[in-house]
Design a protein around this motif. Sequence first.
Motif, PDB file in Angstrom:
ATOM      1  N   ASN A  88       0.811  -1.218   0.000  1.00 22.16           N
ATOM      2  CA  ASN A  88       0.000   0.000   0.000  1.00 22.16           C
ATOM      3  C   ASN A  88       0.845   1.269   0.000  1.00 22.16           C
ATOM      4  OD1 ASN A  88      -2.750  -1.013   0.030  1.00 22.16           O
ATOM      5  ND2 ASN A  88      -2.178  -1.927   1.980  1.00 22.16           N
ATOM      6  N   ASN A  89       2.156   1.117  -0.223  1.00 16.10           N
ATOM      7  CA  ASN A  89       3.060   2.257  -0.247  1.00 16.10           C
ATOM      8  C   ASN A  89       3.564   2.432  -1.681  1.00 16.10           C
ATOM      9  OD1 ASN A  89       5.635   3.722  -0.160  1.00 16.10           O
ATOM     10  ND2 ASN A  89       5.392   3.622   2.048  1.00 16.10           N
ATOM     11  N   GLU A  90       3.323   3.607  -2.253  1.00 16.93           N
ATOM     12  CA  GLU A  90       3.700   3.867  -3.651  1.00 16.93           C
ATOM     13  C   GLU A  90       5.185   3.635  -3.915  1.00 16.93           C
ATOM     14  OE1 GLU A  90       1.876   4.546  -6.441  1.00 16.93           O
ATOM     15  OE2 GLU A  90       0.173   4.092  -5.154  1.00 16.93           O
ATOM     16  N   LEU A  91       6.024   3.894  -2.922  1.00 16.05           N
ATOM     17  CA  LEU A  91       7.475   3.747  -3.110  1.00 16.05           C
ATOM     18  C   LEU A  91       7.922   2.288  -3.174  1.00 16.05           C
ATOM     19  CD1 LEU A  91       8.692   6.452  -0.562  1.00 16.05           C
ATOM     20  CD2 LEU A  91       8.622   6.663  -3.056  1.00 16.05           C
ATOM     21  N   PHE A  92       7.179   1.405  -2.511  1.00 15.05           N
ATOM     22  CA  PHE A  92       7.661   0.036  -2.335  1.00 15.05           C
ATOM     23  C   PHE A  92       6.780  -1.050  -2.947  1.00 15.05           C
ATOM     24  CE2 PHE A  92       8.721   2.384   1.712  1.00 15.05           C
ATOM     25  CZ  PHE A  92       9.988   2.766   1.291  1.00 15.05           C
ATOM     26  N   LYS A  93       5.604  -0.676  -3.455  1.00 14.99           N
ATOM     27  CA  LYS A  93       4.644  -1.702  -3.861  1.00 14.99           C
ATOM     28  C   LYS A  93       5.119  -2.586  -5.015  1.00 14.99           C
ATOM     29  CE  LYS A  93       1.629   1.085  -6.808  1.00 14.99           C
ATOM     30  NZ  LYS A  93       0.271   1.618  -6.919  1.00 14.99           N
TER      31      LYS A  93
END
Length: 120
Positions: free
Chosen positions: A69-74
Amino acid sequence: MKSILLLDDKETIAKLISVYLSSEFEIIYFDNAVKGIQWLMEGNVPDLIISDIRMPEMRGDEFLHYVKNNELFKCIPVVILSSEDSTSERIKLLEDGAADYIVKPFNPMELKIRIKKIIS
């Protein structure tokens, strides 16, 4: 060399995985998911994450939800390790975005092959 973030509260499991994977991958190890998140937030982006389910402070399934749910890590593939061979849990975690689900005890060579298929 591709990097793998390894999260497991049992150091013996981490050492076993490192022995089998360190010749081909850089292994970054933390004994809990909160430390793993702190490392990610420092700007580090591994090629793959291996996470145990049962850990103190934050469970592996909670960590998976955080990452997906994290744009940086998805986009980082997450492989779940679990001593629970529950079909319903496995299906739920795969639906939630896990790239693979491997039951402990596992064959380290199988783990290596599965990882290579995911990040080759």
